[in-house]
Design a protein around this motif. Sequence first.
Motif, PDB file in Angstrom:
ATOM      1  N   GLN A  24       0.846  -1.189   0.000  1.00  0.00           N
ATOM      2  CA  GLN A  24       0.000   0.000   0.000  1.00  0.00           C
ATOM      3  C   GLN A  24       0.885   1.245   0.000  1.00  0.00           C
ATOM      4  O   GLN A  24       1.848   1.343   0.760  1.00  0.00           O
ATOM      5  N   GLN A  25       0.584   2.196  -0.856  1.00  0.00           N
ATOM      6  CA  GLN A  25       1.384   3.412  -0.970  1.00  0.00           C
ATOM      7  C   GLN A  25       0.603   4.623  -0.476  1.00  0.00           C
ATOM      8  O   GLN A  25      -0.575   4.801  -0.783  1.00  0.00           O
ATOM      9  N   LYS A  26       1.281   5.449   0.316  1.00  0.00           N
ATOM     10  CA  LYS A  26       0.705   6.704   0.786  1.00  0.00           C
ATOM     11  C   LYS A  26       1.778   7.786   0.703  1.00  0.00           C
ATOM     12  O   LYS A  26       2.977   7.490   0.649  1.00  0.00           O
ATOM     13  N   SER A  27       1.356   9.054   0.717  1.00  0.00           N
ATOM     14  CA  SER A  27       2.311  10.153   0.703  1.00  0.00           C
ATOM     15  C   SER A  27       1.802  11.286   1.584  1.00  0.00           C
ATOM     16  O   SER A  27       0.603  11.388   1.857  1.00  0.00           O
ATOM     17  N   THR A  28       2.730  12.118   2.037  1.00  0.00           N
ATOM     18  CA  THR A  28       2.363  13.275   2.841  1.00  0.00           C
ATOM     19  C   THR A  28       3.393  14.366   2.617  1.00  0.00           C
ATOM     20  O   THR A  28       4.543  14.099   2.243  1.00  0.00           O
ATOM     21  N   LEU A  29       2.995  15.616   2.867  1.00  0.00           N
ATOM     22  CA  LEU A  29       3.895  16.759   2.764  1.00  0.00           C
ATOM     23  C   LEU A  29       4.476  17.051   4.141  1.00  0.00           C
ATOM     24  O   LEU A  29       3.744  17.212   5.115  1.00  0.00           O
ATOM     25  N   VAL A  30       5.799  17.104   4.224  1.00  0.00           N
ATOM     26  CA  VAL A  30       6.484  17.394   5.490  1.00  0.00           C
ATOM     27  C   VAL A  30       7.155  18.762   5.374  1.00  0.00           C
ATOM     28  O   VAL A  30       7.888  19.019   4.413  1.00  0.00           O
ATOM     29  N   LYS A  31       6.891  19.615   6.328  1.00  0.00           N
ATOM     30  CA  LYS A  31       7.458  20.974   6.309  1.00  0.00           C
ATOM     31  C   LYS A  31       8.881  20.949   6.868  1.00  0.00           C
ATOM     32  O   LYS A  31       9.165  21.437   7.958  1.00  0.00           O
ATOM     33  N   SER A  32       9.759  20.357   6.095  1.00  0.00           N
ATOM     34  CA  SER A  32      11.171  20.266   6.465  1.00  0.00           C
ATOM     35  C   SER A  32      11.965  20.009   5.188  1.00  0.00           C
ATOM     36  O   SER A  32      11.492  19.288   4.305  1.00  0.00           O
ATOM     37  N   PRO A  33      13.164  20.591   5.059  1.00  0.00           N
ATOM     38  CA  PRO A  33      13.947  20.389   3.831  1.00  0.00           C
ATOM     39  C   PRO A  33      14.363  18.934   3.628  1.00  0.00           C
ATOM     40  O   PRO A  33      14.559  18.185   4.581  1.00  0.00           O
ATOM     41  N   LYS A 119      10.292  22.211   2.002  1.00  0.00           N
ATOM     42  CA  LYS A 119       9.255  21.187   2.164  1.00  0.00           C
ATOM     43  C   LYS A 119       9.660  19.958   1.345  1.00  0.00           C
ATOM     44  O   LYS A 119      10.374  20.060   0.350  1.00  0.00           O
ATOM     45  N   THR A 120       9.156  18.806   1.785  1.00  0.00           N
ATOM     46  CA  THR A 120       9.484  17.546   1.122  1.00  0.00           C
ATOM     47  C   THR A 120       8.245  16.668   1.078  1.00  0.00           C
ATOM     48  O   THR A 120       7.529  16.553   2.080  1.00  0.00           O
ATOM     49  N   THR A 121       7.996  16.067  -0.069  1.00  0.00           N
ATOM     50  CA  THR A 121       6.963  15.037  -0.157  1.00  0.00           C
ATOM     51  C   THR A 121       7.607  13.694   0.188  1.00  0.00           C
ATOM     52  O   THR A 121       8.629  13.325  -0.386  1.00  0.00           O
ATOM     53  N   VAL A 122       7.013  13.015   1.157  1.00  0.00           N
ATOM     54  CA  VAL A 122       7.526  11.707   1.558  1.00  0.00           C
ATOM     55  C   VAL A 122       6.511  10.649   1.135  1.00  0.00           C
ATOM     56  O   VAL A 122       5.332  10.717   1.505  1.00  0.00           O
ATOM     57  N   VAL A 123       6.977   9.704   0.346  1.00  0.00           N
ATOM     58  CA  VAL A 123       6.127   8.600  -0.123  1.00  0.00           C
ATOM     59  C   VAL A 123       6.520   7.358   0.664  1.00  0.00           C
ATOM     60  O   VAL A 123       7.701   7.044   0.804  1.00  0.00           O
ATOM     61  N   LEU A 148       4.270   7.249   8.448  1.00  0.00           N
ATOM     62  CA  LEU A 148       4.383   8.579   7.863  1.00  0.00           C
ATOM     63  C   LEU A 148       4.006   9.650   8.883  1.00  0.00           C
ATOM     64  O   LEU A 148       4.641  10.700   8.968  1.00  0.00           O
ATOM     65  N   ALA A 149       2.962   9.380   9.651  1.00  0.00           N
ATOM     66  CA  ALA A 149       2.517  10.352  10.653  1.00  0.00           C
ATOM     67  C   ALA A 149       3.586  10.567  11.721  1.00  0.00           C
ATOM     68  O   ALA A 149       3.825  11.697  12.169  1.00  0.00           O
ATOM     69  N   LEU A 150       4.259   9.476  12.135  1.00  0.00           N
ATOM     70  CA  LEU A 150       5.332   9.601  13.119  1.00  0.00           C
ATOM     71  C   LEU A 150       6.480  10.453  12.578  1.00  0.00           C
ATOM     72  O   LEU A 150       7.001  11.325  13.276  1.00  0.00           O
ATOM     73  N   LEU A 151       6.867  10.206  11.326  1.00  0.00           N
ATOM     74  CA  LEU A 151       7.963  10.967  10.730  1.00  0.00           C
ATOM     75  C   LEU A 151       7.581  12.436  10.576  1.00  0.00           C
ATOM     76  O   LEU A 151       8.371  13.329  10.908  1.00  0.00           O
ATOM     77  N   LYS A 152       6.383  12.690  10.087  1.00  0.00           N
ATOM     78  CA  LYS A 152       5.922  14.074   9.899  1.00  0.00           C
ATOM     79  C   LYS A 152       5.902  14.825  11.228  1.00  0.00           C
ATOM     80  O   LYS A 152       6.398  15.952  11.335  1.00  0.00           O
ATOM     81  N   ASN A 153       5.355  14.193  12.260  1.00  0.00           N
ATOM     82  CA  ASN A 153       5.276  14.829  13.571  1.00  0.00           C
ATOM     83  C   ASN A 153       6.675  15.099  14.127  1.00  0.00           C
ATOM     84  O   ASN A 153       6.949  16.164  14.688  1.00  0.00           O
ATOM     85  N   PHE A 154       7.573  14.140  13.954  1.00  0.00           N
ATOM     86  CA  PHE A 154       8.939  14.285  14.456  1.00  0.00           C
ATOM     87  C   PHE A 154       9.653  15.436  13.758  1.00  0.00           C
ATOM     88  O   PHE A 154      10.326  16.259  14.413  1.00  0.00           O
ATOM     89  N   MET A 155       9.537  15.520  12.444  1.00  0.00           N
ATOM     90  CA  MET A 155      10.262  16.534  11.691  1.00  0.00           C
ATOM     91  C   MET A 155       9.675  17.925  11.882  1.00  0.00           C
ATOM     92  O   MET A 155      10.403  18.921  11.774  1.00  0.00           O
ATOM     93  N   GLU A 156       8.383  18.024  12.151  1.00  0.00           N
ATOM     94  CA  GLU A 156       7.747  19.336  12.269  1.00  0.00           C
ATOM     95  C   GLU A 156       7.635  19.807  13.711  1.00  0.00           C
ATOM     96  O   GLU A 156       7.114  20.890  13.967  1.00  0.00           O
ATOM     97  N   ASN A 157       8.119  19.016  14.644  1.00  0.00           N
ATOM     98  CA  ASN A 157       8.047  19.359  16.066  1.00  0.00           C
ATOM     99  C   ASN A 157       9.470  19.498  16.598  1.00  0.00           C
ATOM    100  O   ASN A 157      10.167  18.514  16.821  1.00  0.00           O
ATOM    101  N   ASP A 158       9.902  20.755  16.816  1.00  0.00           N
ATOM    102  CA  ASP A 158      11.277  20.990  17.258  1.00  0.00           C
ATOM    103  C   ASP A 158      11.602  20.303  18.579  1.00  0.00           C
ATOM    104  O   ASP A 158      12.721  19.833  18.790  1.00  0.00           O
ATOM    105  N   SER A 159      10.626  20.240  19.487  1.00  0.00           N
ATOM    106  CA  SER A 159      10.900  19.641  20.796  1.00  0.00           C
ATOM    107  C   SER A 159      11.197  18.152  20.673  1.00  0.00           C
ATOM    108  O   SER A 159      11.901  17.583  21.510  1.00  0.00           O
TER     109      SER A 159
END
Length: 321
Positions: A24-33, A119-123, A148-159
Amino acid sequence: MNKKVLFPVLTVAIIAACFIPVTQQKSTLVKSPFLIIYSVLSNPFKWEQLAPGLKKVAVADSAKVSIENANASFRIKYPGIQINVQMKSGGFFVDEDINGQKASYSYILIPVADKFYNKTTVVSEEKTSAINYLIENIWPSASPGKHLALLKNFMENDSLHYGFKIFATGVPESNLIVMRKEVSKEKRFMEAAGMLTVLKQFVKDNNVKQMYPVIAQYLPKGKDSTQVNVGLYIDKEVSSGKEIIFTRMPKGGPLYAARFKGPFNKRNQAYLALRQYFMDHAYQTAIMPFETYFNDKLPVGDTDSVDMQVNFSTYPNDQPR
């Protein structure tokens, strides 16, 4: 074939088909270079913070966490946990076993070609059962999926990413009085306290008002000395004194800061986080970092508990986008 025999055979076949593994393939936009995400995923020590189930044990029982590095791959092991990461074909391919819960998935990073490339699209491709795949296609979820949600949250949360909440702020006042002394390392706290007392008396004697908490720098000078600088923001210009210098800072000048509460000798954690943040964002420091001590409480010793803010200055072009 007898219908009584055919029906249960078909039933078993359908049930078995539901558990056939599919991708199964999914993608999300992550606000990180792109490069920052790549550096995180290629660093096994970052996976200790990112992977579910591993962060808690890495903090509580780090001696039992082992990392095996190989060519373009690494393996993280802890009793009951194993994570294998391979870097190939421009992606990261992961097999994990977290206390018996197995998963196989991948991350492919695609830079978003906008003005800032921040920003980066992560597939992600993840192996799942046919029944879950069908359910997801019939009733699609807005969620990008667990990994994907774990990675997005980690990259967009400085703490989470840096260990501190890093925020943009500015120099609060342009008028500043400062004392500077090079002292022996053993006397740096006593000298700083005395300098603060002199500065506060200067404020009273010159009919000015202290506007914000005391700021300070403790800069090592060789093996046995420390350059101690202590300053107060005031409401108006005054003439410099014998030991006290009046100076100006650009009011509103850009700062990035992290608040630290804990032993004075552990504050370097905040410095490391801010330095990594500046490296990740290609920011340059304009002046030496300085510390703001809330309630005007300077430390009295290395292990004294402090409530402070570490400030890194930069240039106007390095503002948040």
